[in-house]
Scaffold this motif. Structure first.
Motif, PDB file in Angstrom:
ATOM      1  N   MET A  85       0.842  -1.211   0.000  1.00  0.00           N
ATOM      2  CA  MET A  85       0.000   0.000   0.000  1.00  0.00           C
ATOM      3  C   MET A  85       0.873   1.255   0.000  1.00  0.00           C
ATOM      4  SD  MET A  85      -3.315   0.159  -0.011  1.00  0.00           S
ATOM      5  CE  MET A  85      -3.933   1.466   1.058  1.00  0.00           C
ATOM      6  N   PRO A  86       0.668   2.154  -0.955  1.00  0.00           N
ATOM      7  CA  PRO A  86       1.438   3.395  -0.911  1.00  0.00           C
ATOM      8  C   PRO A  86       1.048   4.222   0.315  1.00  0.00           C
ATOM      9  CG  PRO A  86      -0.209   3.457  -2.668  1.00  0.00           C
ATOM     10  CD  PRO A  86      -0.253   2.083  -2.085  1.00  0.00           C
ATOM     11  N   GLU A  87       2.034   4.918   0.833  1.00  0.00           N
ATOM     12  CA  GLU A  87       1.810   5.696   2.053  1.00  0.00           C
ATOM     13  C   GLU A  87       1.171   7.050   1.718  1.00  0.00           C
ATOM     14  OE1 GLU A  87       4.595   7.908   5.396  1.00  0.00           O
ATOM     15  OE2 GLU A  87       5.479   6.917   3.655  1.00  0.00           O
ATOM     16  N   THR A  88       0.016   7.301   2.345  1.00  0.00           N
ATOM     17  CA  THR A  88      -0.652   8.589   2.118  1.00  0.00           C
ATOM     18  C   THR A  88       0.072   9.670   2.899  1.00  0.00           C
ATOM     19  OG1 THR A  88      -2.789   7.558   1.772  1.00  0.00           O
ATOM     20  CG2 THR A  88      -2.802   9.855   2.467  1.00  0.00           C
ATOM     21  N   ILE A  89       0.417  10.764   2.223  1.00  0.00           N
ATOM     22  CA  ILE A  89       1.137  11.829   2.920  1.00  0.00           C
ATOM     23  C   ILE A  89       0.295  13.100   3.026  1.00  0.00           C
ATOM     24  CG2 ILE A  89       2.474  12.424   0.855  1.00  0.00           C
ATOM     25  CD1 ILE A  89       4.807  12.694   3.156  1.00  0.00           C
ATOM     26  N   ILE A  90      -0.635  13.274   2.078  1.00  0.00           N
ATOM     27  CA  ILE A  90      -1.555  14.415   2.158  1.00  0.00           C
ATOM     28  C   ILE A  90      -2.965  13.868   2.060  1.00  0.00           C
ATOM     29  CG2 ILE A  90      -2.414  16.453   0.918  1.00  0.00           C
ATOM     30  CD1 ILE A  90       0.451  16.902  -0.073  1.00  0.00           C
ATOM     31  N   ARG A  91      -3.841  14.320   2.948  1.00  0.00           N
ATOM     32  CA  ARG A  91      -5.233  13.884   2.876  1.00  0.00           C
ATOM     33  C   ARG A  91      -6.173  15.023   3.229  1.00  0.00           C
ATOM     34  NH1 ARG A  91      -6.125   8.778   5.686  1.00  0.00           N
ATOM     35  NH2 ARG A  91      -6.186   7.916   3.594  1.00  0.00           N
ATOM     36  N   MET A  92      -7.145  15.237   2.358  1.00  0.00           N
ATOM     37  CA  MET A  92      -8.244  16.143   2.675  1.00  0.00           C
ATOM     38  C   MET A  92      -9.489  15.290   2.662  1.00  0.00           C
ATOM     39  SD  MET A  92      -8.432  19.763   0.883  1.00  0.00           S
ATOM     40  CE  MET A  92      -7.631  21.134   1.627  1.00  0.00           C
ATOM     41  N   SER A  93     -10.332  15.486   3.648  1.00  0.00           N
ATOM     42  CA  SER A  93     -11.540  14.672   3.705  1.00  0.00           C
ATOM     43  C   SER A  93     -12.715  15.517   4.168  1.00  0.00           C
ATOM     44  CB  SER A  93     -11.287  13.496   4.664  1.00  0.00           C
ATOM     45  OG  SER A  93     -12.428  12.691   4.727  1.00  0.00           O
ATOM     46  N   GLY A  94     -13.699  15.641   3.304  1.00  0.00           N
ATOM     47  CA  GLY A  94     -14.923  16.366   3.646  1.00  0.00           C
ATOM     48  C   GLY A  94     -14.713  17.816   4.026  1.00  0.00           C
ATOM     49  N   VAL A  95     -13.725  18.464   3.413  1.00  0.00           N
ATOM     50  CA  VAL A  95     -13.415  19.852   3.819  1.00  0.00           C
ATOM     51  C   VAL A  95     -14.457  20.828   3.289  1.00  0.00           C
ATOM     52  CG1 VAL A  95     -11.778  21.764   3.558  1.00  0.00           C
ATOM     53  CG2 VAL A  95     -10.953  19.474   4.109  1.00  0.00           C
ATOM     54  N   GLU A  96     -14.945  21.646   4.203  1.00  0.00           N
ATOM     55  CA  GLU A  96     -15.877  22.706   3.837  1.00  0.00           C
ATOM     56  C   GLU A  96     -15.267  24.035   4.222  1.00  0.00           C
ATOM     57  OE1 GLU A  96     -19.825  21.942   5.234  1.00  0.00           O
ATOM     58  OE2 GLU A  96     -19.707  19.851   4.583  1.00  0.00           O
ATOM     59  N   LYS A  97     -15.439  25.025   3.343  1.00  0.00           N
ATOM     60  CA  LYS A  97     -14.910  26.350   3.652  1.00  0.00           C
ATOM     61  C   LYS A  97     -15.760  27.423   2.993  1.00  0.00           C
ATOM     62  CE  LYS A  97     -12.195  29.339   5.376  1.00  0.00           C
ATOM     63  NZ  LYS A  97     -12.037  29.460   6.851  1.00  0.00           N
ATOM     64  N   SER A  98     -16.194  28.369   3.791  1.00  0.00           N
ATOM     65  CA  SER A  98     -16.934  29.516   3.263  1.00  0.00           C
ATOM     66  C   SER A  98     -16.186  30.793   3.591  1.00  0.00           C
ATOM     67  CB  SER A  98     -18.321  29.604   3.920  1.00  0.00           C
ATOM     68  OG  SER A  98     -19.083  28.461   3.622  1.00  0.00           O
ATOM     69  N   VAL A 126      -1.427  16.195   6.937  1.00  0.00           N
ATOM     70  CA  VAL A 126      -0.155  16.106   6.237  1.00  0.00           C
ATOM     71  C   VAL A 126       0.751  15.211   7.063  1.00  0.00           C
ATOM     72  CG1 VAL A 126       1.863  17.358   5.383  1.00  0.00           C
ATOM     73  CG2 VAL A 126      -0.412  18.379   5.169  1.00  0.00           C
ATOM     74  N   ASP A 127       1.256  14.167   6.441  1.00  0.00           N
ATOM     75  CA  ASP A 127       2.123  13.204   7.110  1.00  0.00           C
ATOM     76  C   ASP A 127       1.501  12.707   8.421  1.00  0.00           C
ATOM     77  OD1 ASP A 127       4.308  11.589   7.181  1.00  0.00           O
ATOM     78  OD2 ASP A 127       5.656  13.081   8.050  1.00  0.00           O
ATOM     79  N   GLY A 128       0.225  12.390   8.353  1.00  0.00           N
ATOM     80  CA  GLY A 128      -0.464  11.827   9.510  1.00  0.00           C
ATOM     81  C   GLY A 128      -0.844  12.824  10.593  1.00  0.00           C
ATOM     82  N   GLN A 129      -0.517  14.096  10.407  1.00  0.00           N
ATOM     83  CA  GLN A 129      -0.854  15.086  11.427  1.00  0.00           C
ATOM     84  C   GLN A 129      -2.048  15.927  10.979  1.00  0.00           C
ATOM     85  OE1 GLN A 129       2.675  16.875  13.559  1.00  0.00           O
ATOM     86  NE2 GLN A 129       3.661  16.330  11.639  1.00  0.00           N
TER      87      GLN A 129
END
Ligand code: ATP
Ligand code: MG
Length: 243
Positions: A1-14, A64-67
């Motif tokens: 499994m490739p290592e995820t380093i950046i993740r955005m999930s369900g981001v909302e911004k107004s 980012v990097d799990g943080q």
């Protein structure tokens, strides 16, 4: 499994009553280069600015990097930022410092290198982006394309593991754009740099991106390999690309 380093999930911004991101989700694994495409004002720069903690989401996860960037302290964010480079859409150089001083700044702030070592590193990066003779010039004395290359050199100066590029080809002549694109490709291939590239130019994304995401109505609507992305079936993407 490739290592995820950046993740955005369900981001909302107004901003005010204008909702820009409406459940933005994507991830990038180590060494991957992800392209981002979308109309002007669709939230591409806003997305990148979330990833360096310049903007906080109203809801959702930015990792980012799990943080989780919304949970870490200022100090932890500063540490993480040292490992990231950001090529701003407008170059974002400090006009009252020379090019060399602009490039030296992150090294003076974040490393214990002495003046000679810093000067050598500055020169190395200026050569990398093919503007070796600009160190003593001020940003306002440079052409737009040279400023963009210096902006790229500044983003690379600390040898970051993650680079976010906001329209790296804007204002460059085709030959310079090609050489910058090859440089970007090399960084991910040889140095395993993880990157996100916001760009309208298809030739750029075909050269540098492994996969491309289409931002539409505040979401990642289509994600495909760079080879297939430009022959889409999605009607909104077809309309956007004019194919
Ligand atoms: N700090 C802010 N305050 C208020 N509105 C903002 C702010 N930052 C961005 N916006 C708005 O969010 C929307 C998305 O902006 P963004 O800069 O992400 O667009 P973009 O997709 O990068 O467009 P472009 O291709 O023109 O660079 C725009 O309507 C912009 O006016
Ligand atoms: Mg933008």
């Amino acid at each position: 499994m490739p290592e995820t380093i950046i993740r955005m999930s369900g981001v909302e911004k107004s901003f005010g009553d204008h909702q820009i991101l409406r459940g933005m989700s994507f991830d990038v694994h180590r060494g991957q280069c992800l392209g981002l495409m979308g109309g002007s004002g669709s939230g591409k720069s806003v997305t990148l600015r979330h990833l360096i903690g310049l903007i906080r989401p109203d809801a959702g996860l930015v990792e980012v990097d799990g943080q989780d960037l919304t949970k870490i302290s200022r100090r932890e964010l500063a540490e993480l930022r040292k490992r990231m480079g950001y090529v701003f859409q407008d170059g974002a150089l400090i006009n009252w410092l020379t090019v060399a001083e602009n490039l030296a700044l992150p090294l003076e702030e974040n490393t214990n290198l002495d003046a000679a070592e810093i000067a050598a590193k500055v020169q190395e990066k200026l050569e990398l982006v093919h503007v070796p003779d600009t160190g003593q010039k001020f940003p306002t004395e440079l052409s737009g394309g040279m400023r963009r290359r210096v902006g790229l050199a500044r983003a690379l100066i600390t040898d970051p593991e993650i680079i976010l590029y906001d329209e790296p080809n804007a204002g460059l002549d085709p030959r310079t754009a090609r050489s910058i694109n090859h440089l970007m490709r090399e960084l991910s291939d040889k140095l395993e740099v993880t990157s996100i590239v916001v760009e309208h130019r298809i030739d750029c994304l075909k050269t540098v991106a492994d996969e491309v995401v289409f931002l539409f109505e505040g979401q990642a609507r289509v994600r495909d390999t760079a080879a297939s992305f430009f022959q889409p079936t999605d009607p909104e993407l077809r309309e956007f690309l004019g194919v």
